[in-house]
Design an enzyme around this catalytic site. Sequence first.
Site, short mmCIF file in Angstrom:
data_model
loop_
_atom_site.label_atom_id
_atom_site.label_comp_id
_atom_site.label_asym_id
_atom_site.label_seq_id
_atom_site.Cartn_x
_atom_site.Cartn_y
_atom_site.Cartn_z
N GLU A 115 6.60 76.15 48.97
CA GLU A 115 7.89 76.17 49.69
C GLU A 115 7.77 76.50 51.19
O GLU A 115 8.59 75.95 51.95
CB GLU A 115 8.84 77.17 49.00
N ASP A 131 10.73 77.93 37.78
CA ASP A 131 10.62 79.07 36.87
C ASP A 131 11.91 79.29 36.08
O ASP A 131 12.66 80.25 36.29
CB ASP A 131 10.28 80.34 37.66
N ASP A 150 1.56 74.20 43.52
CA ASP A 150 2.63 75.17 43.32
C ASP A 150 2.78 75.99 44.61
O ASP A 150 1.98 75.85 45.55
CB ASP A 150 2.24 76.08 42.15
#
Length: 976
Positions: A542, A615, A539
């Site tokens: 980015e 999300d 996770d």
Amino acid sequence: MRGLKVILLTLVALPAVFAVKSHDFKTCSQAAFCRRGRALATRARESSSWTSPYSVDPASVTIDPTKATFTAGVRSSIYPEIKFGLDVRVHEDGVVRVRMDEVDGLRKRYDEASSWALIADPEISREIQWTVAKDAVRAVYGHNNNIEVVVAYEPLKVSLLRNGQEQIVLNGDGLLHMEHFRTKEAVDQEKSGWALPEAPEEGLDLEDAQVVMQMNPRSWFEGVGDDGWWEETFGTWTDSKPKGPESLSIDINFPNHGHVYGIPQHATRLSLPTTAGEDAYYSDPYRLYNADVFEYLADSTMSLYGSIPVMHAHSAESTVAIFNAVGSETWIDVAHFVPKSTHTHWISESGIMDIFLMPGPTPADVFAQYARLTGTSALPAQWALGYHQCRWNYISSDDVRDVQTRFDEEDIPVDVFWLDIEYAEDHKYFIWDKKSFPDPVDMLHDVEAIQRKMVVIVDPHLKRTDNYPIYQQAKDLDLLIKKKDGQEYEGWCWPGSSAWVDFFNPASWDWWKSLFKTMPEGDKWAWIDSTENTYIWNDMNEPSIFNGPEISMPRDNIHYGGWEHRDVHNINGMLFHNMTAQAVMHRTDPPKRPFVLTRSFYAGSQRLGAMWTGDNLGTWEHMAVGVSMVLSLNVGGFSFSGSDVGGFFGNPEPDMLVRWYGVGAFSPFFRAHAHIDTKRREPYLLEEPYKSIVRDILRLRYSLLPVWYTAFREASVNGLPVVRPHYVVFPQDEGGFDLDDQYFVGGSGLLVKPITRKDVTETTMYLPENEVYYDYFTGHAYRGAATGKNVTVPAELHQIPLLIRGGSIVPTRERPRRASPLMKHDPFTLRVALSTTGTARGELYLDEGETFAHQAGQFVWRAFEATAEKGGKEIRIRSRDLAARNLDTAVDGVALTTYDARNAFAKDVARVRVERIVVLGLSREPRSVVADGKEVHWEYKAGAAAASKGEGTASMLLVKDPHASITTDWEITIHL
């Protein structure tokens, strides 16, 4: 540190009650290079005399006689002193690659994006001949010489044509602009000679600006002033730009294609709405800039977690595509024109032009062409296609055990349990919080005892503390990303003060892979509190940085090779995913197929594992757009994708949760997940009838696992998506080009429309052809039409609209099991849905499901066929081996030279049988059903067709225990 942990959780949890903080993220008007690129397009559109200043120098054209490439110099009439180089080549499969770069510039532009995306250097055709004329270079090739690529000299324009019609055009609108490297001093000196009118503080008005532009052609081309050339401020952050302006703009037009798809990831329709022109649906271009967007909007062009710069253009006549190999932030305007033409404008912050033109002409051709460039989806472990149960966070070892027990007590299948960030001590990944998880290995073994798996999270940020050996090793080995001054970059994430490994540095690769070893090797680190059945979740890659610009990393940070983060931002997350997948694969000998979920991705990430859409919110709107997003990801080559069931945020009502399970059960990746502030919502906590409905949905998913696994095998071979929009399956049916709420599962013939609205009791489904479609559960027959037809189907809360296309054979396993590995020796049911001509076909692929033994021929691949014989008086159903007939495309993209139908895996499942055959749509009751010369037991139920409506209940023949093995050839004859 517990205090810091509470603060961080509070800071992150607070926004859950609000919508996305749009002010945290740029719009095009707030990004200087996008603003400049859009302004250029506006000036071009408003000027009747606009023409591109770029042209090919005819004297520089060089043809390589040994292969289909040519190079040429490109000049700009605005900047005659700046040199550019053009390289055009045609691949063996007809894909055209167009590259342009600045030559002998002050600096080097980033040119390595393609090296991370491509699986290998494409093979260049050696047969194509370039023809050089006074005004252009062209090549003709393809079937019947129907493809032509033309490079016009002045202005520079590259066109791909089929049968004389333009399919793809680069720079047709003259928006090509490669901002060359320059120095601030040189620009200041040049501008000192301009006769500029005195400008007020708010800037020049339009009339004065036009005066300046007329006085200086460069101003006309680039605009007035140095808009964000040397530094740029957004919020409290200032981006220093030591290299100055270096953006690249290019218009890519599809003159004969009215629909474009792809460029994931965005929360929007599959057929991309317009962003430019008078009828623009959105005001901002689509943005590709990997970002952690908290509670993203359900209808927006905002960038999300991943970026795949591939776009399909489609019409009833053909499908084409482009792949723009750029790793920096990119904005894309889309405009549709009548009749059926699409213009797009791509504006990137940095990089070279490196564009691949894929000629199609069918969707299948385009998928294969893109797969040959960036690879196919990896064939996942079979258990990974089951149901995954996750939340932030299961709080202890006993909590995990209790969740597993509750699933078993309620007889609800599940394959994988997940742990979010709280399992790790102070968010130091690889190190368990022993207060809550005192016995991690015992807990893992308890899960594994029922052949289930666990996934734990490993994020890219490393806690900056001397007592964290992972950080200390990375620091000592000089593997961390640097600030612009060369010092270690410090940002803020879950552990507090954090550092990030630079995976562009090859020295980091073996080191990272070594961390996942479960047994010590000398004095090296070993993750002894793990097992080989513990898989990984990446996770925040980015990268997400709480105190960074746009919740990410400063663009002037420095990576290996001296490249700035702005150059590689969209690629960064894929490298982390890549190294983790390799680490999981190689921690055992022999290797096992890895499962690593990623949030951030780029072109080529499909080779590595699965992704999810981030999300999302527990709303009907997010449920609906999640379906479109997964279809878009499949178009972009990333099949193994899904949205969090139930929504990450919020507390969905039971009916919404039931519908969301219906969506998840027909997504390639099927996981329920929830935010730390949400109520527990595991399916066993639901009241009746909701709990039983969800149990039935999960059992349906497990019964269809053979269908999903077979679809993934096909995707691993030819790149065809696992879930397929209508335009992919019926590329000439214009009625389906806009559809993104119903889709086909692989090549199985299953057509599904998950319900994503409240209080629905029935819905319409679009049938694209004059063929019969059967309700999967009741056998009710619906008849389509040659021009397409909408039919009404039941959709009560307990019903999922699921049809079987006539002409399909669907293999299922109907015995409920607690986890998918326990189904290995279960028998099969074949649903034979006869077409209007009495025929049907289906496939089944099986292998051991965890290792790579299938690449050595350890698998079973069968075709099932039903044919009408003797004038329709007999229906014959056969099973035959497919592998021996298709050695070159056998499995997982690996060609086999030999195949033994009695391989070890086939022997292991030789006793697996077909226990039932259900035949839908027989014209009348059989006289007999014979298998291997012997009558077998069968039951027949006549249909009740309503001829006036073309639909009604289909006849159903049930053949019990036809003495058919799943591994051998057999034939059953139905005498009518």
